[in-house]
Design an enzyme around this catalytic site. Structure first.
Site, mmCIF file in Angstrom:
data_model
loop_
_atom_site.group_PDB
_atom_site.id
_atom_site.type_symbol
_atom_site.label_atom_id
_atom_site.label_comp_id
_atom_site.label_asym_id
_atom_site.label_seq_id
_atom_site.Cartn_x
_atom_site.Cartn_y
_atom_site.Cartn_z
ATOM 1 N N ILE A 190 -19.197 -27.701 -28.535
ATOM 2 C CA ILE A 190 -19.248 -27.240 -29.921
ATOM 3 C C ILE A 190 -19.994 -25.908 -29.958
ATOM 4 O O ILE A 190 -21.058 -25.763 -29.340
ATOM 5 C CB ILE A 190 -19.960 -28.294 -30.796
ATOM 6 C CG1 ILE A 190 -19.099 -29.558 -30.847
ATOM 7 C CG2 ILE A 190 -20.203 -27.755 -32.209
ATOM 8 C CD1 ILE A 190 -19.762 -30.738 -31.518
ATOM 9 N N ASP A 228 -13.455 -28.879 -36.261
ATOM 10 C CA ASP A 228 -12.052 -29.314 -36.399
ATOM 11 C C ASP A 228 -11.556 -29.284 -37.851
ATOM 12 O O ASP A 228 -10.678 -30.065 -38.228
ATOM 13 C CB ASP A 228 -11.853 -30.724 -35.802
ATOM 14 C CG ASP A 228 -12.096 -30.745 -34.297
ATOM 15 O OD1 ASP A 228 -11.903 -29.703 -33.649
ATOM 16 O OD2 ASP A 228 -12.485 -31.804 -33.780
ATOM 17 N N HIS A 275 -6.068 -28.893 -30.923
ATOM 18 C CA HIS A 275 -6.740 -30.187 -31.047
ATOM 19 C C HIS A 275 -5.703 -31.308 -30.947
ATOM 20 O O HIS A 275 -4.648 -31.234 -31.599
ATOM 21 C CB HIS A 275 -7.472 -30.272 -32.400
ATOM 22 C CG HIS A 275 -8.191 -31.557 -32.582
ATOM 23 N ND1 HIS A 275 -9.416 -31.820 -31.995
ATOM 24 C CD2 HIS A 275 -7.848 -32.682 -33.257
ATOM 25 C CE1 HIS A 275 -9.790 -33.046 -32.311
ATOM 26 N NE2 HIS A 275 -8.860 -33.596 -33.069
ATOM 27 N N ARG A 297 -28.206 -24.447 -27.044
ATOM 28 C CA ARG A 297 -26.855 -24.014 -27.391
ATOM 29 C C ARG A 297 -26.811 -22.524 -27.717
ATOM 30 O O ARG A 297 -25.869 -21.834 -27.368
ATOM 31 C CB ARG A 297 -26.332 -24.825 -28.569
ATOM 32 C CG ARG A 297 -24.893 -24.490 -28.873
ATOM 33 C CD ARG A 297 -24.256 -25.505 -29.755
ATOM 34 N NE ARG A 297 -24.583 -25.254 -31.142
ATOM 35 C CZ ARG A 297 -24.218 -26.058 -32.142
ATOM 36 N NH1 ARG A 297 -23.558 -27.164 -31.897
ATOM 37 N NH2 ARG A 297 -24.544 -25.775 -33.374
#
Ligand code: GRF
Length: 202
Positions: free
Chosen positions: A92, A145, A109, A65
């Protein structure tokens, strides 16, 4: 005019809502680029047809990542954005990436946060039997989130709904909410007060 970079992973309907609002003059921003995490994202064709520069930073070609985040940030920063929008961006992002864009990274979202963070929001909303559902535009922080909420839109949930009908009712609201929030940002009408977002209304 504020410079906008939009990150997508797929269809790109929220991205299209932003680009159309900008093209019509309703949204005073310059869409500097659309960057996709996948080369077959449908949104890339839409952006290209609207004359917006596109780039691909293919998630599949990175083995960790951190490397993906670094390449993505490098590509974003080539366009010197004032604001970066996650519009259906499905990955993410790490803490370092998020901190680098603090206060200028916004996500849309498909739920009324803090209810239903993560994926499959419409299926989970139906399973819980909620009577209202919706979408949230928020600043992104390292907590998934959970960043400061800028604005939300609410839709009713009907007994006859399935995931598809509910998703489409929410999506229609996303397409209105996201351009509105970006316009507030562009007009300098968003302020942080004690970790919460305040909007200077007309
Ligand atoms: C939207 O519902 C968005 O809220 C979610 O993924 C979906 C992406 O749709 N994160 P699109 O690519 O903007 O059409």
């Amino acid at each position: 005019m504020k410079r906008l970079v939009i990150l997508i992973s797929g269809r790109g309907s929220n991205m299209a809502a932003l680009l159309e609002a900008s093209a019509s003059g309703e949204l005073p921003v310059f869409p500097a680029a659309v960057i996709s995490s996948s080369s077959d994202a449908g949104g890339l064709r839409i952006a290209g047809a609207l004359g917006v520069e596109t780039r691909v930073v293919d998630h599949a070609s990175f083995d960790c990542r951190a490397a993906f985040d670094e390449a993505l940030a490098g590509t974003i920063d080539d366009f010197s954005p004032d604001l970066v929008i996650l519009a259906g961006f499905m990955w993410i992002l790490g803490d370092e990436f998020v901190r680098h864009y603090a206060g200028r990274l916004v996500n849309i979202h498909p739920s009324l946060l803090p209810a239903f963070p993560g994926r499959d929001t419409h299926r989970r909303a139906l399973a819980e039997g909620v009577r209202f559902h919706g979408c949230t535009a928020h600043f992104v922080t390292p907590d998934l989130d959970r960043g400061p909420i800028i604005a939300q839109a609410v839709v009713p949930v009907f007994d006859s709904d399935d995931e598809t009908s509910l998703a489409s009712r929410v999506l229609e609201e996303e397409h209105k909410l996201l351009p509105r929030v970006v316009r507030w940002f562009a007009e300098g009408r968003l302020r942080m007060v004690g970790g919460r977002v305040c909007v200077d209304v007309d």
